[in-house]
Design an enzyme around this catalytic site. Structure first.
Site, PDB file in Angstrom:
ATOM      1  N   ALA A  66     -10.279  75.571 -52.848  1.00 48.93           N
ATOM      2  CA  ALA A  66      -9.630  74.604 -53.799  1.00 48.93           C
ATOM      3  C   ALA A  66     -10.639  74.732 -54.830  1.00 48.93           C
ATOM      4  O   ALA A  66     -11.978  74.803 -54.587  1.00 48.93           O
ATOM      5  CB  ALA A  66      -9.342  73.388 -53.198  1.00 48.93           C
ATOM      6  N   GLY A 111      -9.411  76.617 -48.518  1.00 50.85           N
ATOM      7  CA  GLY A 111      -8.119  77.128 -48.971  1.00 50.85           C
ATOM      8  C   GLY A 111      -7.855  78.441 -49.208  1.00 50.85           C
ATOM      9  O   GLY A 111      -6.604  78.901 -49.043  1.00 50.85           O
ATOM     10  N   GLU A 114      -7.163  79.314 -45.643  1.00 57.19           N
ATOM     11  CA  GLU A 114      -5.836  79.031 -45.159  1.00 57.19           C
ATOM     12  C   GLU A 114      -4.792  79.625 -46.046  1.00 57.19           C
ATOM     13  O   GLU A 114      -3.639  79.753 -45.399  1.00 57.19           O
ATOM     14  CB  GLU A 114      -5.749  77.456 -45.922  1.00 57.19           C
ATOM     15  CG  GLU A 114      -6.686  76.694 -45.031  1.00 57.19           C
ATOM     16  CD  GLU A 114      -6.841  75.393 -45.873  1.00 57.19           C
ATOM     17  OE1 GLU A 114      -7.531  74.846 -46.793  1.00 57.19           O
ATOM     18  OE2 GLU A 114      -6.737  74.101 -45.130  1.00 57.19           O
ATOM     19  N   GLU A 134     -15.239  73.120 -45.223  1.00 54.34           N
ATOM     20  CA  GLU A 134     -15.053  71.666 -45.907  1.00 54.34           C
ATOM     21  C   GLU A 134     -15.875  70.635 -45.410  1.00 54.34           C
ATOM     22  O   GLU A 134     -16.092  69.633 -46.192  1.00 54.34           O
ATOM     23  CB  GLU A 134     -13.634  71.356 -45.587  1.00 54.34           C
ATOM     24  CG  GLU A 134     -12.548  72.020 -46.339  1.00 54.34           C
ATOM     25  CD  GLU A 134     -12.297  73.525 -45.785  1.00 54.34           C
ATOM     26  OE1 GLU A 134     -11.084  73.763 -46.206  1.00 54.34           O
ATOM     27  OE2 GLU A 134     -12.658  73.864 -44.808  1.00 54.34           O
TER      28      GLU A 134
HETATM   29  C1  LIG Z   1      -7.564  71.734 -49.390  1.00 54.48           C
HETATM   30  C2  LIG Z   1      -8.752  72.752 -49.597  1.00 54.48           C
HETATM   31  C3  LIG Z   1      -9.802  72.449 -49.521  1.00 54.48           C
HETATM   32  C4  LIG Z   1     -10.907  73.407 -49.732  1.00 54.48           C
HETATM   33  O1  LIG Z   1     -10.717  74.641 -49.969  1.00 54.48           O
HETATM   34  S1  LIG Z   1     -12.670  72.802 -50.123  1.00 54.48           S
HETATM   35  C5  LIG Z   1     -13.523  74.093 -50.668  1.00 54.48           C
HETATM   36  C6  LIG Z   1     -13.768  74.998 -49.819  1.00 54.48           C
HETATM   37  N1  LIG Z   1     -14.739  76.477 -50.303  1.00 54.48           N
HETATM   38  C7  LIG Z   1     -15.942  76.174 -50.477  1.00 54.48           C
HETATM   39  O2  LIG Z   1     -16.736  75.164 -49.940  1.00 54.48           O
HETATM   40  C8  LIG Z   1     -16.889  77.503 -51.051  1.00 54.48           C
HETATM   41  C9  LIG Z   1     -17.639  76.964 -52.183  1.00 54.48           C
HETATM   42  N2  LIG Z   1     -18.219  78.087 -52.672  1.00 54.48           N
HETATM   43  C10 LIG Z   1     -19.412  78.573 -52.206  1.00 54.48           C
HETATM   44  O3  LIG Z   1     -19.772  78.492 -50.867  1.00 54.48           O
HETATM   45  C11 LIG Z   1     -20.013  79.904 -52.948  1.00 54.48           C
HETATM   46  O4  LIG Z   1     -19.754  79.380 -54.378  1.00 54.48           O
HETATM   47  C12 LIG Z   1     -19.725  80.959 -52.667  1.00 54.48           C
HETATM   48  C13 LIG Z   1     -19.985  81.606 -51.177  1.00 54.48           C
HETATM   49  C14 LIG Z   1     -18.064  81.250 -53.009  1.00 54.48           C
HETATM   50  C15 LIG Z   1     -20.305  82.103 -53.578  1.00 54.48           C
HETATM   51  O5  LIG Z   1     -21.454  81.878 -53.660  1.00 54.48           O
HETATM   52  P1  LIG Z   1     -22.371  82.378 -54.925  1.00 54.48           P
HETATM   53  O6  LIG Z   1     -22.386  83.982 -54.996  1.00 54.48           O
HETATM   54  O7  LIG Z   1     -24.123  82.244 -54.708  1.00 54.48           O
HETATM   55  O8  LIG Z   1     -22.153  81.760 -56.209  1.00 54.48           O
HETATM   56  P2  LIG Z   1     -22.477  80.447 -56.522  1.00 54.48           P
HETATM   57  O9  LIG Z   1     -23.244  80.346 -57.721  1.00 54.48           O
HETATM   58  O10 LIG Z   1     -22.250  79.443 -55.525  1.00 54.48           O
HETATM   59  O11 LIG Z   1     -20.799  80.041 -57.270  1.00 54.48           O
HETATM   60  C16 LIG Z   1     -20.384  80.620 -58.662  1.00 54.48           C
HETATM   61  C17 LIG Z   1     -19.721  79.726 -59.562  1.00 54.48           C
HETATM   62  O12 LIG Z   1     -18.244  79.568 -58.861  1.00 54.48           O
HETATM   63  C18 LIG Z   1     -18.339  78.227 -58.797  1.00 54.48           C
HETATM   64  N3  LIG Z   1     -17.684  77.843 -57.732  1.00 54.48           N
HETATM   65  C19 LIG Z   1     -17.705  78.470 -56.205  1.00 54.48           C
HETATM   66  N4  LIG Z   1     -16.730  77.981 -55.393  1.00 54.48           N
HETATM   67  C20 LIG Z   1     -16.191  77.139 -55.964  1.00 54.48           C
HETATM   68  C21 LIG Z   1     -14.746  76.207 -55.757  1.00 54.48           C
HETATM   69  N5  LIG Z   1     -14.330  76.192 -54.500  1.00 54.48           N
HETATM   70  N6  LIG Z   1     -14.318  75.478 -56.830  1.00 54.48           N
HETATM   71  C22 LIG Z   1     -14.871  75.474 -58.054  1.00 54.48           C
HETATM   72  N7  LIG Z   1     -15.918  76.122 -58.418  1.00 54.48           N
HETATM   73  C23 LIG Z   1     -16.546  76.913 -57.290  1.00 54.48           C
HETATM   74  C24 LIG Z   1     -19.893  77.648 -58.682  1.00 54.48           C
HETATM   75  O13 LIG Z   1     -19.954  76.259 -58.767  1.00 54.48           O
HETATM   76  C25 LIG Z   1     -20.199  78.654 -59.704  1.00 54.48           C
HETATM   77  O14 LIG Z   1     -20.224  77.799 -60.852  1.00 54.48           O
HETATM   78  P3  LIG Z   1     -21.262  78.113 -61.745  1.00 54.48           P
HETATM   79  O15 LIG Z   1     -21.560  79.424 -62.414  1.00 54.48           O
HETATM   80  O16 LIG Z   1     -20.799  77.343 -63.141  1.00 54.48           O
HETATM   81  O17 LIG Z   1     -22.376  77.168 -61.458  1.00 54.48           O
END
Ligand SMILES: C/C=C/C(=O)SCCNC(=O)CCNC(=O)[C@H](O)C(C)(C)COP(=O)(O)OP(=O)(O)OC[C@H]1O[C@@H](n2cnc3c(N)ncnc32)[C@H](O)[C@@H]1OP(=O)(O)O
Length: 260
Positions: A66, A111, A114, A134
Site C-alpha cells: 500500500a 499489499g 496480498e 507490516e
Molecule cells: C494494507 C496494506 C498495507 C501495506 O502494504 S504496508 C506496506 C508494505 N510494504 C513495505 O513495507 C515495503 C516498503 N518498501 C521497501 O521496503 C523498499 O522500498 C523496497 C524493498 C520495496 C525497495 O527498496 P529500495 O530498492 O532500497 O528502494 P527505496 O529507496 O526503499 O524505495 C524507492 C522509493 O519508493 C518509495 N516506496 C517504497 N515502498 C513504498 C510504499 N509501499 N509506499 C510508498 N512509497 C514507497 C520509497 O519511499 C522511495 O521513495 P523516494 O525515492 O522518494 O525516497
C-alpha cells in the site's frame, strides 16, 4: 500517467500496474484497478476473455505494498476504511469467473503479496522477494494477508512471516507453496501468458466450475465440498462443450470449445 494499463494477448487480459518507482497501491491505482476489474468481468461473461494476468510494470517491483505516504494521517476509522477498500477490490479480483495469474516480476510486499495471493496461480521471477513486512510499520496485513497466507502456507509459517516481517526469495516461497512456479528474472509475464494460453484451449465453463468448486471447498467440510463438486460436475453435463469434448476424444480430433 495512468497507474493501471489493460492489455490483451488473444483472449488473455493483462492488468499492468504502473506506479513508479515500486508500483505502490495508491488511492488512484486502487480506483483504476477496480474499474479495470469491473470491465474485465463484462468481457469474461461475454466470452472475450478467458484468463487474466496481473503484473507490475518495470523490472524491480510487482507491487511493494500500500502507499505508505497515506499512513501518516490514518486514525482507527480511516485505517479500517483503507483496509476494507483494498479487501473489497481484491475480493472482486478473486471472484472473476476465470483464472487470474500473478506474474510476480519483483517485490511483492505487504499489499503486493496480498494481491498476488488473491490470484489463482502465482508465477514468480527468480529475483522476486515476497513478504508481509507490516510489523515494521506498526501494522498487520490489511488486504487479506492474515487470512490468505495462513490458508496457503499454514498458520505456523504465516505467523512466522507476519511476526518477523521477513521477506522470502522466490525459491524459498516456492518451497513453502506461496508461489507455484519460479522462472528466470524477466520471464514471469512470458510464463504467465504461456500458462494462460494453455487454459484458453480448454473448456471455459469447466475451468470456471473448477475454480468455483476449489474455492468453495476451501471453507467447507469435506462431505459438503464433495456435494458441491458433484453439483458442478452434473451442471457441466448440460453443456454442449461437455458433449463436444467426449465426441472429439472418440473421433480422435481436437475439441472446439465454444463456452456453451
Ligand atoms: C494494507 C496494506 C498495507 C501495506 O502494504 S504496508 C506496506 C508494505 N510494504 C513495505 O513495507 C515495503 C516498503 N518498501 C521497501 O521496503 C523498499 O522500498 C523496497 C524493498 C520495496 C525497495 O527498496 P529500495 O530498492 O532500497 O528502494 P527505496 O529507496 O526503499 O524505495 C524507492 C522509493 O519508493 C518509495 N516506496 C517504497 N515502498 C513504498 C510504499 N509501499 N509506499 C510508498 N512509497 C514507497 C520509497 O519511499 C522511495 O521513495 P523516494 O525515492 O522518494 O525516497
Amino acid at each position: 500517467m495512468v497507474p493501471v494499463h489493460l492489455e490483451y494477448a488473444g483472449r488473455t487480459a493483462i492488468i499492468r500496474l504502473d506506479n513508479p518507482p515500486v508500483n505502490a497501491l495508491s488511492a488512484a491505482l486502487l480506483k483504476e484497478l477496480r474499474e479495470a476489474i469491473q470491465r474485465l468481468r463484462q468481457q469474461i461473461e461475454a466470452g472475450d476473455v478467458r484468463a487474466v494476468v496481473v503484473t507490475g510494470n518495470g523490472p524491480k517491483s510487482f507491487v511493494a505494498g500500500a502507499d505508505i505516504t497515506r499512513f501518516l494521517e490514518l486514525d482507527p476509522v480511516s485505517g479500517r476504511e483503507l483496509a476494507r477498500e483494498g479487501q473489497v477490490i481484491f475480493e472482486e479480483l478473486a471472484f472473476l469467473p476465470c483464472p487470474v495469474i500473478a506474474a510476480v516480476n519483483g517485490y511483492a510486499l505487504g499489499g503486493g503479496l496480498e494481491l498476488a495471493m488473491v490470484c489463482d496461480i502465482r508465477i514468480a521471477a527468480a529475483n522476486a522477494r515476497l513478504g508481509q513486512p507490516e510489523v515494521n510499520l506498526g501494522l498487520i496485513p490489511g488486504y487479506g494477508g492474515t487470512q490468505r497466507l495462513a490458508r496457503l502456507v499454514g498458520p505456523g509459517k504465516a505467523k512466522e512471516l507476519i511476526f518477523t516481517g521477513e521477506t522470502l526469495l522466490a525459491e524459498e516461497a516456492l518451497r513453502i507453496g506461496l508461489v507455484d512456479r519460479v522462472v528466470p528474472e524477466g520471464r514471469a509475464l512470458e510464463e504467465a501468458l504461456r500458462v494462460a494460453a494453455v487454459i484458453d484451449g480448454k473448456a471455459p465453463l469447466a475451468v470456471r466450475a473448477a475454480k468455483e468448486a476449489i474455492n468453495r471447498g476451501l471453507d467447507l467440510p469435506l462431505d459438503k465440498g464433495l456435494e458441491a463438486e458433484a453439483e458442478f460436475f452434473g451442471s457441466l453435463c448440460a453443456t454442449e462443450d461437455q458433449k463436444e469434448g467426449a465426441r472429439a476424444f472418440l473421433e480422435k480430433r481436437s475439441p472446439q470449445f465454444r463456452g456453451v
